[in-house]
Design a protein around this motif. Structure first.
Motif, mmCIF file in Angstrom:
data_model
loop_
_atom_site.group_PDB
_atom_site.id
_atom_site.type_symbol
_atom_site.label_atom_id
_atom_site.label_comp_id
_atom_site.label_asym_id
_atom_site.label_seq_id
_atom_site.Cartn_x
_atom_site.Cartn_y
_atom_site.Cartn_z
ATOM 1 N N ALA A 198 0.140 4.131 2.634
ATOM 2 C CA ALA A 198 1.553 4.510 2.603
ATOM 3 C C ALA A 198 2.164 4.132 3.948
ATOM 4 O O ALA A 198 1.621 4.487 5.009
ATOM 5 C CB ALA A 198 1.729 5.991 2.323
ATOM 6 N N TYR A 199 3.275 3.429 3.909
ATOM 7 C CA TYR A 199 3.914 2.923 5.123
ATOM 8 C C TYR A 199 5.297 3.537 5.254
ATOM 9 O O TYR A 199 6.075 3.592 4.286
ATOM 10 C CB TYR A 199 4.031 1.403 5.091
ATOM 11 C CG TYR A 199 2.690 0.692 5.066
ATOM 12 C CD1 TYR A 199 1.983 0.454 6.244
ATOM 13 C CD2 TYR A 199 2.137 0.278 3.860
ATOM 14 C CE1 TYR A 199 0.752 -0.198 6.210
ATOM 15 C CE2 TYR A 199 0.914 -0.360 3.821
ATOM 16 C CZ TYR A 199 0.225 -0.600 5.003
ATOM 17 O OH TYR A 199 -0.987 -1.237 4.964
ATOM 18 N N HIS A 200 5.613 4.005 6.503
ATOM 19 C CA HIS A 200 6.934 4.516 6.864
ATOM 20 C C HIS A 200 7.591 3.527 7.806
ATOM 21 O O HIS A 200 6.955 3.035 8.748
ATOM 22 C CB HIS A 200 6.838 5.887 7.557
ATOM 23 C CG HIS A 200 6.615 7.025 6.595
ATOM 24 N ND1 HIS A 200 7.627 7.576 5.859
ATOM 25 C CD2 HIS A 200 5.480 7.696 6.266
ATOM 26 C CE1 HIS A 200 7.140 8.558 5.117
ATOM 27 N NE2 HIS A 200 5.827 8.641 5.349
ATOM 28 N N GLN A 201 8.868 3.238 7.530
ATOM 29 C CA GLN A 201 9.616 2.363 8.421
ATOM 30 C C GLN A 201 10.037 3.123 9.683
ATOM 31 O O GLN A 201 10.461 4.279 9.602
ATOM 32 C CB GLN A 201 10.866 1.811 7.720
ATOM 33 C CG GLN A 201 10.545 0.940 6.516
ATOM 34 C CD GLN A 201 9.884 -0.368 6.924
ATOM 35 O OE1 GLN A 201 10.069 -0.842 8.044
ATOM 36 N NE2 GLN A 201 9.091 -0.931 6.004
ATOM 37 N N PRO A 246 8.544 6.577 1.804
ATOM 38 C CA PRO A 246 7.481 5.636 2.168
ATOM 39 C C PRO A 246 7.173 4.649 1.027
ATOM 40 O O PRO A 246 7.524 4.885 -0.120
ATOM 41 C CB PRO A 246 6.283 6.552 2.410
ATOM 42 C CG PRO A 246 6.530 7.701 1.471
ATOM 43 C CD PRO A 246 8.007 7.908 1.440
ATOM 44 N N TRP A 247 6.473 3.603 1.361
ATOM 45 C CA TRP A 247 6.103 2.545 0.413
ATOM 46 C C TRP A 247 4.588 2.627 0.168
ATOM 47 O O TRP A 247 3.785 2.514 1.080
ATOM 48 C CB TRP A 247 6.476 1.186 0.953
ATOM 49 C CG TRP A 247 6.190 0.050 0.018
ATOM 50 C CD1 TRP A 247 5.151 -0.812 0.077
ATOM 51 C CD2 TRP A 247 6.973 -0.329 -1.113
ATOM 52 N NE1 TRP A 247 5.216 -1.715 -0.943
ATOM 53 C CE2 TRP A 247 6.339 -1.445 -1.706
ATOM 54 C CE3 TRP A 247 8.147 0.148 -1.688
ATOM 55 C CZ2 TRP A 247 6.831 -2.085 -2.828
ATOM 56 C CZ3 TRP A 247 8.644 -0.498 -2.806
ATOM 57 C CH2 TRP A 247 7.999 -1.585 -3.365
ATOM 58 N N LEU A 248 4.232 2.864 -1.103
ATOM 59 C CA LEU A 248 2.831 3.025 -1.468
ATOM 60 C C LEU A 248 2.208 1.688 -1.827
ATOM 61 O O LEU A 248 2.858 0.825 -2.425
ATOM 62 C CB LEU A 248 2.693 3.976 -2.665
ATOM 63 C CG LEU A 248 3.106 5.429 -2.478
ATOM 64 C CD1 LEU A 248 2.964 6.195 -3.789
ATOM 65 C CD2 LEU A 248 2.244 6.091 -1.416
ATOM 66 N N LYS A 251 8.595 -2.868 12.287
ATOM 67 C CA LYS A 251 7.292 -2.209 12.363
ATOM 68 C C LYS A 251 7.269 -1.008 11.402
ATOM 69 O O LYS A 251 8.299 -0.458 11.064
ATOM 70 C CB LYS A 251 7.008 -1.732 13.797
ATOM 71 C CG LYS A 251 6.853 -2.877 14.788
ATOM 72 C CD LYS A 251 6.493 -2.343 16.158
ATOM 73 C CE LYS A 251 6.332 -3.491 17.154
ATOM 74 N NZ LYS A 251 5.964 -2.978 18.505
ATOM 75 N N SER A 252 6.061 -0.610 10.994
ATOM 76 C CA SER A 252 5.892 0.523 10.085
ATOM 77 C C SER A 252 4.679 1.325 10.506
ATOM 78 O O SER A 252 3.766 0.810 11.155
ATOM 79 C CB SER A 252 5.733 0.046 8.628
ATOM 80 O OG SER A 252 4.606 -0.806 8.521
ATOM 81 N N ILE A 253 4.669 2.592 10.087
ATOM 82 C CA ILE A 253 3.588 3.514 10.416
ATOM 83 C C ILE A 253 2.817 3.816 9.131
ATOM 84 O O ILE A 253 3.415 4.124 8.095
ATOM 85 C CB ILE A 253 4.133 4.811 11.036
ATOM 86 C CG1 ILE A 253 4.922 4.499 12.314
ATOM 87 C CG2 ILE A 253 3.002 5.782 11.336
ATOM 88 C CD1 ILE A 253 5.579 5.718 12.915
ATOM 89 N N GLU A 254 1.524 3.767 9.182
ATOM 90 C CA GLU A 254 0.689 4.030 8.019
ATOM 91 C C GLU A 254 0.278 5.501 8.010
ATOM 92 O O GLU A 254 -0.177 6.033 9.024
ATOM 93 C CB GLU A 254 -0.550 3.133 8.039
ATOM 94 C CG GLU A 254 -1.442 3.323 6.822
ATOM 95 C CD GLU A 254 -2.627 2.376 6.830
ATOM 96 O OE1 GLU A 254 -3.528 2.557 5.989
ATOM 97 O OE2 GLU A 254 -2.636 1.454 7.680
ATOM 98 N N ASP A 255 0.452 6.164 6.840
ATOM 99 C CA ASP A 255 0.091 7.566 6.661
ATOM 100 C C ASP A 255 -1.171 7.685 5.820
ATOM 101 O O ASP A 255 -1.546 6.756 5.082
ATOM 102 C CB ASP A 255 1.219 8.341 5.967
ATOM 103 C CG ASP A 255 2.418 8.519 6.885
ATOM 104 O OD1 ASP A 255 2.265 8.310 8.104
ATOM 105 O OD2 ASP A 255 3.500 8.859 6.363
#
Length: 515
Positions: A109-112, A92-94, A119-123
């Motif tokens: 934090a974003y997951h592709q 993920p990208w912080l 699009k990305s998912i935020e954790d």
């Protein structure tokens, strides 16, 4: 699943930049090691991370962006930081951000998404602060190679928090660069502050090698001189054992030889022992210098020399009064007058000799004290040892009285025990070291009875003198014992360990056993 981000407290006030660290997928955690500041060239950042990964065997990468909005406006770097994810791709990208003038942090934090890359998912992110310096200086991390790891697998860890600590411990090569370097990449980490002090420490380390080698050579020479056979001859060996100063100098010589040894400590215990000795020697010398300055101010040495002779006369006068009291009827006891007079005059003569000796040495006392005061530069313990020896010399007549009384008392006790065995028909067998039966004739029993009666009636007088001089000797030994206790306290007190326990207890954490 909640993502855990371990963030160093030393980077909380750093300028905006990139978050560099390691991603631990087993723990779903990100360990931030440093912050790369603007401006930078992406290819140079990647080259630096590749070098660090090659040396430390830790997969170091760019984990995300750090935005400190205390210096910059809110919209100045926002779009630029969001675009860095395309250059340094990490999943993920912080995105960590600290707001201006507040204590609130923004952690994302974003997951592709594999199906739709745009699009990305935020954790959810749990931000955990840790102190890099404490983690590095303590033994909280596991050993470099664990027993259950395969050969060459140096990236394995014990799991849990030990994995996080191991990551920080093996990334020391990353902390060699800081924000004050003139290189292409500027970093913020636990060594970013106090660079000037680090330079001084490095210079001291470089200069300590030759200095320690020279001092070790001098100390080895002194040790060889002290171990010479000449000191083992009878008069010198006897004086060396009796003087506390010689014992303390030999003890300090061993400490200095260990401190300035060129061999490195093999374990943290040896390193702590050497540090305790070094701090003990430094404090000892500092206290000695304070004592030296106090003695040489306002002519205190002259005042002590002028007061020493009257004090010795006063002590001798009190001893004379004590002996005259013993020669009479002490506490109403009936003493043997003949033996009492003989012992009293014998000890009075010794006191007269002692007073004559003190007055003969009185012109030289100030010079002796002046040279003794200079020995305080060797440490407070040396000065205290010399003080103990001076007390022993000034009370030498009391020691002689104690030895005379003890020897006379022991002879009478030994004679009474032998004569008591004679009455019972026993004797001491010297060859077999036991008491055997024996038959005595009438003359032997008659003479033994006379001697036993004489010794019994003379015993109270001898016992009283022995008791009085034993109490006087015990008083002197108590004073010397307190001085020796203070010397041992300075020599053996682990001041460095106590200081770490009060100020930095994490330095005393024990190394965990291998799994």
């Amino acid at each position: 699943m909640v993502l855990k981000a371990f963030f160093p407290t030393c980077c909380a006030s750093a300028d905006s930049g990139l978050l560099v660290g390691r991603w631990v997928p087993e723990q779903n955690s990100a360990v931030v090691l440093a912050v790369v500041h603007f401006p930078f060239i992406p290819i140079q950042v990647k080259e630096l991370l590749a070098q660090v990964q090659k040396v430390s065997q830790v997969h170091v990468a760019v984990l995300g962006t750090w935005c400190h909005r205390q210096q910059e406006p809110k919209e100045s770097l926002g779009h630029f930081l969001e675009g860095l994810g395309a250059i340094f791709s990490h999943d993920p990208w912080l995105q960590l951000c600290r707001e201006r003038g507040t204590r609130f942090w923004s952690c994302k934090a974003y997951h592709q998404v594999s199906t739709t890359p745009d699009k990305s998912i935020e954790d959810q992110v749990m931000l955990i602060f840790y102190d890099q310096r404490k983690v590095l200086l303590s033994w909280l991390h596991p050993p470099t190679v664990l027993p259950d790891c395969q050969a060459g697998d140096t990236t394995a860890s014990a799991g849990g928090l030990a994995d996080i600590f191991d990551t920080v411990a093996r990334s020391e090569v990353l902390f060699q660069n800081n924000q004050f370097d003139e290189g292409p990449v500027r970093l913020s980490h636990w060594q970013s502050e106090g660079v000037e002090a680090s330079i001084l420490v490095e210079l001291t380390k470089q200069a300590s090698g030759p200095v320690c080698l020279l001092l070790a050579s001098l100390l080895s020479l002194l040790s060889a001189v002290s171990a010479c056979r000449l000191w083992k001859l009878w008069p010198l060996s006897f004086i060396r054992r009796k003087l506390s100063t010689c014992e303390q100098l030999q003890h300090r010589l061993k400490h200095l030889s260990l401190i300035f040894s060129t061999q490195k400590a093999q374990s943290p215990t040896q390193l702590m022992k050497k540090a305790n000795m070094l701090v003990s020697v430094l404090i000892d010398v500092a206290l000695g210098l304070l004592l030296l300055s106090w003695l040489h101010n306002n002519n205190r040495i002259g005042q002590l020399a002028n007061a020493l002779v009257p004090v010795a006369d006063r002590v001798a006068e009190e001893l004379q009064h004590l002996l005259q009291w013993l020669m009479g009827a002490p506490a109403g006891l009936k003493m043997n007058r003949a033996l009492d007079q003989v012992l009293g005059r014998f000890f009075l003569y010794h006191i007269h000799l002692w007073i004559s000796y003190i007055h003969l040495m009185s012109p030289f006392i100030e010079h002796i004290l002046w040279h003794v005061g200079l020995s305080a530069c060797l440490g407070m313990t040396v000065a205290l040892s010399i003080l103990s020896d001076i007390i022993a010399l000034l009370t030498f007549h009391i020691y002689c009285f104690y030895v005379y009384g003890a020897r006379l008392y022991c002879l009478k006790i030994y004679g009474l025990s032998s004569l008591w065995r004679l009455f019972r028909g026993k004797k001491w067998n010297v060859l077999r070291q036991r008491v055997d039966s024996c038959s005595y004739d009438l003359d032997q029993l008659f003479i033994g009875t006379l001697l036993f009666t004489i010794l019994v009636f003379l015993l109270p007088t001898t016992a009283l003198y022995y008791l009085v001089f034993t109490l006087l000797r015990l008083l002197v030994v108590t004073v010397q014992g307190m001085i020796h206790l203070l010397v041992d306290l300075i020599n053996s007190l682990p001041l460095y360990s106590l200081g770490l326990r009060l100020c930095r207890p994490y330095r005393l954490a024990d190394k965990p056993p291998a799994l």
